[in-house]
Design an enzyme around this catalytic site. Structure first.
Site, PDB file in Angstrom:
ATOM      1  N   HIS A 102       0.790  -1.233   0.000  1.00  0.00           N
ATOM      2  CA  HIS A 102       0.000   0.000   0.000  1.00  0.00           C
ATOM      3  C   HIS A 102       0.822   1.283   0.000  1.00  0.00           C
ATOM      4  CE1 HIS A 102      -0.291   0.339   4.719  1.00  0.00           C
ATOM      5  NE2 HIS A 102       0.889  -0.112   4.329  1.00  0.00           N
ATOM      6  N   HIS A 103       2.141   1.195   0.060  1.00  0.00           N
ATOM      7  CA  HIS A 103       2.962   2.401  -0.052  1.00  0.00           C
ATOM      8  C   HIS A 103       3.397   2.676  -1.487  1.00  0.00           C
ATOM      9  CE1 HIS A 103       2.977   2.740   4.220  1.00  0.00           C
ATOM     10  NE2 HIS A 103       3.691   1.645   4.418  1.00  0.00           N
ATOM     11  N   CYS A 104       3.052   1.800  -2.412  1.00  0.00           N
ATOM     12  CA  CYS A 104       3.450   1.962  -3.811  1.00  0.00           C
ATOM     13  C   CYS A 104       2.297   2.529  -4.622  1.00  0.00           C
ATOM     14  CB  CYS A 104       3.883   0.618  -4.404  1.00  0.00           C
ATOM     15  SG  CYS A 104       4.546   0.768  -6.073  1.00  0.00           S
ATOM     16  N   GLN A 143      -0.307   4.390   7.216  1.00  0.00           N
ATOM     17  CA  GLN A 143      -1.161   5.011   6.203  1.00  0.00           C
ATOM     18  C   GLN A 143      -0.851   4.428   4.829  1.00  0.00           C
ATOM     19  OE1 GLN A 143      -0.164   9.096   5.470  1.00  0.00           O
ATOM     20  NE2 GLN A 143      -1.601   9.273   3.767  1.00  0.00           N
ATOM     21  N   ASN A 145      -0.482   5.300   1.680  1.00  0.00           N
ATOM     22  CA  ASN A 145      -0.355   6.487   0.827  1.00  0.00           C
ATOM     23  C   ASN A 145      -0.192   6.181  -0.652  1.00  0.00           C
ATOM     24  OD1 ASN A 145       2.257   5.426   1.539  1.00  0.00           O
ATOM     25  ND2 ASN A 145       3.191   7.333   0.828  1.00  0.00           N
TER      26      ASN A 145
END
Length: 294
Positions: A102-104, A143, A145
């Protein structure tokens, strides 16, 4: 349609896993807190991969080694997420024992996340006209992001994110994409966590009815995880997953679960126990009930 997408027998669970999910970079993975055996960017240079993977020594390896040892497993997990999304629509649920990067975002990686599998999953289903909208429920400690940058200004994707506001990535721009934001402090325990989850997920599903729910089920909320800095017990994680599946089951919403972050070796057992609990409660067996006709 490629060979990635295939039918499964009625007696098979839509539980996606491959031994090649696991990362081995000549032993260098031992220098990272992430358990590399726990399980869209095309990276051409080892230094870039080192930044994303947060293992500086990877920069010393020839790119062909990085491609084989690190990026290939991550690509396979990304394909597993897309396949799980397709199967969730057919069976009512699916679990990718991997993914949740989920950070990509579509143009950059970070935080051990080299490919935007959540974005790819949703866009594949939309482009194939299998869904018109989607909800992301992100319960990783951090988070999400990456996909948030991809879905800024996209009303068809509803994002609910509950995370520790004091830790990485603190991405203010990405937060603008979150429709239901639950920011936690350090050392939140089971009771507070579950009360906030129950209230907010019910409210989110009253506000928005998705064609599919993408559940990013990070286990880095676990007590003693070195990066999440929350205090949720293993039982709390199992009850968390059970509640999310219960909500989807009761509303006849297909759900795809990605395992995402989890930085202790014991989290693998917790995930396995959670899956078996979902089965024992009848939440991941058989097909999702067919919605009533209007």
């Amino acid at each position: 349609m490629t060979s990635l997408y295939f039918d499964i027998d009625e007696n098979q669970w839509p539980l996606i896993y491959d031994e090649k999910y696991n990362v081995s970079v000549g032993g260098l993975e031992k220098f990272h807190v992430f358990d590399a055996k726990k399980w869209r960017n095309i990276i051409q240079w080892s230094m870039k991969v080192a930044i994303i993977a947060e293992v500086p020594m990877v920069a010393l390896l020839p790119n062909i080694c990085v491609q084989y040892a690190y990026l290939k497993p991550m690509r396979l997990q990304t394909g597993g997420s897309v396949l799980a999304g397709k199967l969730a629509l057919e069976r009512g649920w699916a679990v990718n024992v991997g993914g949740g990067f989920h950070h990509c975002s579509g143009d950059r990686g970070g935080g051990f996340c080299p490919y935007a599998d959540i974005t790819l999953l949703i866009r594949f289903l939309m482009d194939s006209e299998l869904i018109q909208n989607a909800m992301i429920v992100d319960l990783d400690a951090h988070q999400g992001n990456g996909y948030q940058h991809d879905f800024l200004g996209v009303p068809e994707v509803y994002i609910m994110d509950m995370y520790n506001r004091h830790i990485y990535p603190k991405d203010r721009e990405a937060k603008q994409a979150i429709r239901r934001k639950i920011e936690l402090g350090h050392r939140v325990e089971d009771l507070e966590y579950m009360l906030k989850l129950r209230h907010n997920l019910k409210a989110a599903l009253n506000e928005f009815t998705p064609d599919i729910l993408v559940y990013n089920a990070g286990t880095d909320i676990l007590d003693s995880d070195p990066l999440g800095n929350l205090r949720v017990s293993s039982v709390g994680i199992i009850k968390r997953d059970e509640f999310v599946f219960e909500m989807c089951r009761s509303r006849k919403i297909p759900i795809v679960m990605l395992t995402s972050g989890g930085y202790l070796r014991k989290t693998a057992r917790i995930i396995a126990d959670s899956i078996m609990n979902l089965h024992s409660k009848g939440l991941i067996t058989g097909q999702c009930p067919v919605p009533d006709e209007d």
